[in-house]
Design a protein around this motif. Structure first.
Motif, PDB file in Angstrom:
ATOM      1  N   ASP A 177       0.822  -1.356  -0.177  1.00 44.03           N
ATOM      2  CA  ASP A 177      -0.105  -0.036  -0.052  1.00 44.03           C
ATOM      3  C   ASP A 177       0.817   1.177   0.015  1.00 44.03           C
ATOM      4  N   LYS A 178       1.891   1.260   0.901  1.00 45.85           N
ATOM      5  CA  LYS A 178       2.880   2.381   0.820  1.00 45.85           C
ATOM      6  C   LYS A 178       3.216   2.592  -0.324  1.00 45.85           C
ATOM      7  N   ALA A 179       3.820   1.403  -1.041  1.00 50.31           N
ATOM      8  CA  ALA A 179       4.517   1.621  -2.311  1.00 50.31           C
ATOM      9  C   ALA A 179       3.533   2.217  -3.494  1.00 50.31           C
ATOM     10  N   PHE A 180       2.371   1.668  -3.483  1.00 43.33           N
ATOM     11  CA  PHE A 180       1.338   1.894  -4.262  1.00 43.33           C
ATOM     12  C   PHE A 180       0.881   3.492  -4.352  1.00 43.33           C
ATOM     13  N   THR A 181       1.187   4.172  -3.217  1.00 42.88           N
ATOM     14  CA  THR A 181       0.750   5.667  -3.323  1.00 42.88           C
ATOM     15  C   THR A 181       1.602   6.263  -4.217  1.00 42.88           C
ATOM     16  N   THR A 182       2.852   5.799  -4.706  1.00 40.72           N
ATOM     17  CA  THR A 182       3.549   6.446  -5.530  1.00 40.72           C
ATOM     18  C   THR A 182       3.203   6.334  -6.816  1.00 40.72           C
ATOM     19  N   ILE A 183       2.060   5.690  -7.259  1.00 39.54           N
ATOM     20  CA  ILE A 183       1.778   5.437  -8.696  1.00 39.54           C
ATOM     21  C   ILE A 183       0.698   6.624  -9.085  1.00 39.54           C
ATOM     22  N   ALA A 184       1.195   7.368  -9.869  1.00 36.75           N
ATOM     23  CA  ALA A 184       0.287   8.737 -10.371  1.00 36.75           C
ATOM     24  C   ALA A 184       0.291   8.652 -11.883  1.00 36.75           C
ATOM     25  N   PRO A 185      -0.465   7.930 -12.634  1.00 40.72           N
ATOM     26  CA  PRO A 185      -0.413   8.019 -14.259  1.00 40.72           C
ATOM     27  C   PRO A 185      -1.086   9.411 -14.640  1.00 40.72           C
ATOM     28  N   GLU A 217     -14.782   7.993 -23.632  1.00 42.12           N
ATOM     29  CA  GLU A 217     -16.063   7.373 -23.107  1.00 42.12           C
ATOM     30  C   GLU A 217     -15.576   6.400 -21.878  1.00 42.12           C
ATOM     31  N   ILE A 218     -14.391   5.847 -21.781  1.00 44.15           N
ATOM     32  CA  ILE A 218     -14.227   4.967 -20.945  1.00 44.15           C
ATOM     33  C   ILE A 218     -13.076   5.099 -20.096  1.00 44.15           C
ATOM     34  N   ALA A 219     -12.761   6.646 -19.899  1.00 45.52           N
ATOM     35  CA  ALA A 219     -11.341   6.888 -19.358  1.00 45.52           C
ATOM     36  C   ALA A 219     -11.307   6.542 -17.993  1.00 45.52           C
ATOM     37  N   THR A 220     -12.523   6.515 -16.912  1.00 46.74           N
ATOM     38  CA  THR A 220     -12.490   6.096 -15.577  1.00 46.74           C
ATOM     39  C   THR A 220     -12.208   4.564 -15.602  1.00 46.74           C
ATOM     40  N   ARG A 221     -12.701   3.742 -16.375  1.00 47.78           N
ATOM     41  CA  ARG A 221     -12.338   2.376 -16.393  1.00 47.78           C
ATOM     42  C   ARG A 221     -11.088   2.072 -16.883  1.00 47.78           C
ATOM     43  N   VAL A 222     -10.363   2.692 -17.985  1.00 45.58           N
ATOM     44  CA  VAL A 222      -9.086   2.686 -18.164  1.00 45.58           C
ATOM     45  C   VAL A 222      -7.899   2.901 -17.113  1.00 45.58           C
ATOM     46  N   HIS A 223      -8.610   4.038 -16.219  1.00 50.26           N
ATOM     47  CA  HIS A 223      -7.634   4.346 -15.066  1.00 50.26           C
ATOM     48  C   HIS A 223      -7.726   3.201 -14.114  1.00 50.26           C
ATOM     49  N   ASP A 224      -8.868   2.794 -13.833  1.00 51.34           N
ATOM     50  CA  ASP A 224      -8.920   1.586 -12.908  1.00 51.34           C
ATOM     51  C   ASP A 224      -8.174   0.510 -13.256  1.00 51.34           C
ATOM     52  N   ASP A 225      -8.330   0.111 -14.471  1.00 45.62           N
ATOM     53  CA  ASP A 225      -7.668  -1.066 -14.817  1.00 45.62           C
ATOM     54  C   ASP A 225      -5.934  -1.019 -14.989  1.00 45.62           C
ATOM     55  N   PHE A 226      -5.627   0.473 -15.351  1.00 44.60           N
ATOM     56  CA  PHE A 226      -4.364   0.864 -15.290  1.00 44.60           C
ATOM     57  C   PHE A 226      -3.629   0.705 -13.895  1.00 44.60           C
ATOM     58  N   MET A 227      -4.473   1.046 -12.725  1.00 37.86           N
ATOM     59  CA  MET A 227      -3.826   0.894 -11.600  1.00 37.86           C
ATOM     60  C   MET A 227      -3.871  -0.301 -11.036  1.00 37.86           C
ATOM     61  N   ALA A 228      -4.928  -1.479 -11.427  1.00 46.45           N
ATOM     62  CA  ALA A 228      -4.847  -2.547 -11.134  1.00 46.45           C
ATOM     63  C   ALA A 228      -3.475  -3.328 -11.614  1.00 46.45           C
ATOM     64  N   ALA A 229      -3.301  -2.911 -12.961  1.00 50.40           N
ATOM     65  CA  ALA A 229      -2.191  -3.837 -13.577  1.00 50.40           C
ATOM     66  C   ALA A 229      -0.989  -3.114 -12.836  1.00 50.40           C
TER      67      ALA A 229
END
Length: 544
Positions: free
Chosen positions: A369-377, A515-527
């Protein structure tokens, strides 16, 4: 950054990770400990799942590799993941990260209750006469279709299948080759399967296994919808009554499930008498943590104690029934923790190993979780991800589809014998309909009116193009790789039998990024999270 500073940062992350909040006046307030990491018995923690599904008390690399039946493949994968987490925590020095004393107590409450319930249910044993009565009531009128047991490897390409088949025909062990091949794909699978029924299998695949001699030569490669099949038959079971021995374990499990609630009530009633439990909570409690809730063994427990004994339980604090329900849960937890059963369970290898594994999981989660906070696409990252994974963002394919369905479990029938007879009749009816439809050449104007007139058969006509998502999960799964002009096998869900025929098929179209920017963001963060977790599992420098 020094090791000491890094550990301090990670320790802070652990204290803040995954808050377990409750909407209740008895939850943490100023001056009380911060929320605990959110690891619950209802979550999909690999370590937690492993103890119930894979025997975590005996977990070792050798144990993981020892799983040899297809039903254990998922268990072995879960256990393997749990083992990797524990190894990473120790190798990277994260095992020293501090955890609240309350978290240890919280784990103790959940683990003791879960392990006790498992043990208590298993201790209930039906007599031979009770099992015989249950078999007669539930299975005497049921019949199995033809079934096969065997081994299979589903290769991705013909070249791979040819190479694997050559090795098997040269005498290599099927199980070893299957494990090696699936391991190369990141899976744990030895290719074993048991009791595959004719009515739930692809006709051509079942025919291949049925025509082969048990423990004889392999067959294949055989092209299928999902790859190239290599198979070997181990046993064939002709249609007939369900043997008692094959359902004995199921009968015992159902018998225990049915009787455990009554046994549990008797168990806690006896403990209440032993410890002199008295309810003290007023009819409409205010929610003040100092409110007396109950008395046990001469000592008064308050709502603050109730809150401590029931972590992770949610409810409406404005409803007085919430506090009474919470108090009943707390009484049972308190009684169980004070009982001899709790002492016995805490001494078991299962308890000790699971407790340690869940602490490892909590520490690892905090680091991630700590490391994940550094991801900001940024926008460019997301658009590049959208282009790279364009196949994810296609609209669903559309079809012109004929679907024929017949109910197999009419709600008006409650007796097992009547249900089984109705299901057999429904199966025979839809089988004849499908055969007649195919014999006629699968025309769009095939006459189903006589079948529909009974009220049991429903026909969806191919009058318009529709998304495959409109037809329910079962049909959708079978439509993903369907081709125009294809008729499905007979399909089975909870309430019906069905088949479909595809008269038209067209692929989905690419959805615009906007049209799907939110979904792309969620998928990017999950990956990114999956990538980061894998890095943490394989090296201590990444993200720490």
């Amino acid at each position: 950054m020094t090791t000491t500073n890094r550990l301090l940062l990670l320790a802070m992350a652990l204290l803040l990770a995954g808050a377990c909040a409750r909407t209740s006046p008895t939850a943490s307030t100023a001056g009380t400990p911060a929320p605990l990491p959110d690891i619950t018995p209802h979550s999909h923690s690999p370590a937690l799942m492993a103890v119930y599904l894979a025997g975590l008390d005996r977990l070792s690399p050798e144990r993981v590799l020892a799983y040899s039946t297809v039903s254990d493949n998922d268990r072995a994968t879960i256990a393997h993941d749990a083992l990797r987490v524990s190894q990473a925590v120790r190798q990277c020095g994260w095992a020293d990260l501090p955890v609240f004393p309350e978290f240890h107590q919280w784990l103790d409450i959940h683990l003791v209750s879960r392990l006790w319930e498992n043990d208590a249910r298993e201790a209930l044993t039906p007599t031979a006469e009770q099992l015989a009565e249950a078999y007669t009531r539930q299975h005497a009128d049921r019949r199995f279709p033809d079934r096969v047991a065997g081994q299979r490897i589903l290769a991705r390409t013909r070249e791979e299948a040819d190479e694997l088949a050559a090795r098997l025909r040269a005498g290599e062990d099927f199980t070893a080759v299957a494990k090696e091949y699936y391991a190369s794909l990141g899976e744990v699978n030895d290719g074993m399967f048991a009791n595959l029924p004719r009515d739930r299998a692809n006709d051509a695949i079942f025919a291949a296994f049925w025509s082969a001699e048990p423990h004889g030569p392999i067959f294949g490669p055989m092209e299928t919808k999902h790859g190239w099949l290599i198979g070997r038959t181990l046993a064939k079971h002709p249609a007939g009554p369900i043997p008692f021995d094959e359902v004995r374990d199921t009968l015992e499990r159902r018998w225990r499930i049915e009787r455990f609630p009554t046994w549990r009530e008797d168990f806690f009633t006896a403990l209440e008498q032993q410890y002199g439990v008295r309810r003290l909570l007023p009819e409409a409690p205010s929610g003040d943590p100092a409110t007396p809730a109950y008395e046990m063994d001469g000592e008064t427990r308050t709502l603050a104690d109730v809150n401590r004994l029931t972590p992770g339980v949610f409810g409406d604090p404005a409803n007085p029934k919430f506090y009474h329900s919470l108090t009943e849960r707390a009484i049972r937890a308190d009684l169980l923790l004070a009982s001899e059963e709790a002492a016995r369970i805490r001494a078991t290898p299962t308890y000790r190993t699971l407790h340690a594994a869940l602490l490892d999981q909590a520490r690892f989660q905090a680091v991630a979780d700590k490391a994940f906070t550094t991801i900001a696409p940024n926008d460019a990252d997301l658009r590049a991800f959208h282009r790279t994974h364009a196949e994810r963002y296609l609209t669903p394919p559309e079809v012109r589809l004929l679907a024929v369905t017949i109910a197999r479990n009419p709600e008006s029938l409650v007796e097992p014998a009547a249900l089984n007879a109705a299901s057999r009749e429904a199966w025979q009816t839809i089988t004849k309909l499908r055969e007649a439809f195919l014999a006629a050449g699968a025309p769009e104007d095939f006459d189903f009116s006589e079948a529909e007139s009974t009220g049991a058969v429903r026909v969806h006509k191919p009058t318009q193009w529709q998304s495959i998502e409109d037809f329910g999960r079962l049909v959708e799964m079978n439509l993903v790789d369907a081709k125009e002009g294809e008729t499905s096998e007979l399909l089975i869900d909870e309430t019906s039998y069905m088949f479909f025929h595809v008269y038209g098929w067209r692929a989905g179209e690419a959805a615009p990024f906007e049209e799907i920017a939110t979904r792309v963001h969620d998928d990017f963060m999950a990956a990114e999270r999956a990538r980061l977790v894998e890095q943490l599992l394989t090296g201590c420098d990444s993200g720490s």
